[in-house]
Scaffold this active site. Structure first.
Site, PDB file in Angstrom:
ATOM      1  N   LYS A 130     -11.711  -6.849 -12.044  1.00  0.00           N
ATOM      2  CA  LYS A 130     -12.237  -5.570 -11.538  1.00  0.00           C
ATOM      3  C   LYS A 130     -11.084  -4.665 -11.115  1.00  0.00           C
ATOM      4  O   LYS A 130     -11.040  -3.484 -11.462  1.00  0.00           O
ATOM      5  CB  LYS A 130     -13.174  -5.884 -10.350  1.00  0.00           C
ATOM      6  CG  LYS A 130     -13.777  -4.716  -9.626  1.00  0.00           C
ATOM      7  CD  LYS A 130     -13.111  -4.391  -8.305  1.00  0.00           C
ATOM      8  CE  LYS A 130     -13.039  -5.537  -7.323  1.00  0.00           C
ATOM      9  NZ  LYS A 130     -12.398  -5.185  -6.058  1.00  0.00           N
ATOM     10  N   LYS A 143      -3.448   0.312  -3.063  1.00  0.00           N
ATOM     11  CA  LYS A 143      -3.944  -1.047  -3.302  1.00  0.00           C
ATOM     12  C   LYS A 143      -3.911  -1.385  -4.794  1.00  0.00           C
ATOM     13  O   LYS A 143      -3.573  -2.511  -5.183  1.00  0.00           O
ATOM     14  CB  LYS A 143      -5.358  -1.189  -2.743  1.00  0.00           C
ATOM     15  CG  LYS A 143      -6.101  -2.451  -3.117  1.00  0.00           C
ATOM     16  CD  LYS A 143      -5.481  -3.742  -2.541  1.00  0.00           C
ATOM     17  CE  LYS A 143      -6.279  -4.970  -2.998  1.00  0.00           C
ATOM     18  NZ  LYS A 143      -5.735  -6.224  -2.492  1.00  0.00           N
TER      19      LYS A 143
END
Ligand code: NAD
Length: 292
Positions: free
Chosen positions: A240, A172
């Site tokens: 993030k 990811k």
């Protein structure tokens, strides 16, 4: 029902995923720290839960879709969390994007409590969540993946086991690296086209027919041109992710110069108060740099 799910985190992504699981015939009991997020599920066939423990108690599987590492730590290790109230089925799938290292530690600690954990982050955005066409990349034991597969099929269409615990998160992060740099490339093309008096609406359509096409150009390009900055996927969440990418890069001594550059631009966007805006607001960094 086909099986029971305890679902944690009913935000932009989670509410659609929980709704799709209920629509697919699973029993879904869902919890969010924000009561209004639970109330909003009223017409979807999702049952409200009073706590994490309540959502987990009778569940074959617990699924979480939370912002970041600290929230996942909280639902696992916190008071009334999954370590103290494990799901009946002993299976937990975290679909948030969090740190691979933290995931591996959580999986190891949960195993001690008799719970198998998979990290199974997703790509496809709110549209993929709504249409149950998410790409899901799962790390963990193959047997746990096989148990989770029918549930994952209720939320996604491209579902793969990519390795041991943490591997889903690593894949990811590679996905996010591509998305960030791709978005930056689109901003630069739009900044140049605009300065040269090109019609950006037409330019985007032309480019979509050629080798510069991308998910970002299709899904965020129009909003970028229109100045629609609503999220979608928030700048804060991408920041993030980029921080996690650079952390993994540093740990593994991999230079990622392009990621470092685009991360600086996300910091610029955040510093200008754009954190809650959608990722297409990255273009506003270029507005400022070019005096627009
Ligand atoms: P969001 O902020 O909209 O949703 C998160 C939800 O979790 C919120 O409703 C929040 O109240 C809830 N929550 C926070 N702490 C909690 C706790 N301790 N217990 C229960 N609920 C809690 O975020 P999102 O956009 O849905 O993204 C979720 C995750 O998926 C993130 O890790 C994000 O990076 C990732 N992701 C997002 C997208 C996207 O396009 N939005 C796409 C792919 C992946």
């Amino acid at each position: 029902t086909k099986g029971s799910v305890g679902f944690l985190g009913l935000g932009v992504m989670g509410r659609e995923m929980a709704r799709n699981l209920a629509a697919a015939g699973f029993g879904v009991k869902a919890y969010d720290v924000v009561p209004a997020a639970i109330d909003a599920m009223a017409e979807t066939g999702v049952t409200p839960a009073a706590s994490i423990a309540d959502a987990a108690a009778d569940a074959d599987i617990v699924i979480s879709m939370l912002p970041d590492t600290p929230q996942v730590e909280e639902v696992v290790r916190g008071d009334g969390g999954l370590l103290s109230s494990p799901p009946r089925g002993g299976l937990y799938v975290d679909m948030s994007t969090i740190a691979p290292e933290a995931t591996r530690k959580l999986a190891a600690d949960l195993l001690q409590a008799g719970v198998q954990m998979l990290d199974a982050p997703v790509s496809g955005g709110p549209v993929g969540a709504r249409d149950a066409t998410l790409t899901i990349m799962a790390g963990g034991e193959a047997a746990a993946f096989e148990r989770a597969r029918p549930f994952l099929q209720g939320m996604g269409s491209t579902i793969n086991h990519v390795g041991a615990s943490g591997a889903g998160q690593t894949v990811k992060l590679c996905n996010q690296l591509i998305c960030g740099i791709n978005l930056q490339a689109i901003c630069e093309a739009f900044a140049l086209g605009r300065a040269c008096d090109i019609d950006l609406v037409q330019m985007r359509e032309v480019l979509m027919g050629g080798s510069a096409n991308s998910w970002m150009l299709e899904n965020l390009g129009a909003a970028m041109i229109e100045g629609d900055i609503s999220a979608g996927f928030r700048i804060d969440l991408m920041m993030k992710d980029l921080r996690l990418v650079l952390g993994a890069a540093q740990q593994n001594l991999v230079p990622l110069p392009a990621t470092s550059l685009v991360t600086s631009q996300y910091i610029d966007a955040q510093a200008h108060g754009e954190g809650a805006n959608g990722n297409q607001a990255l273009f506003r960094v270029y507005d400022r740099m070019s005096g627009r």
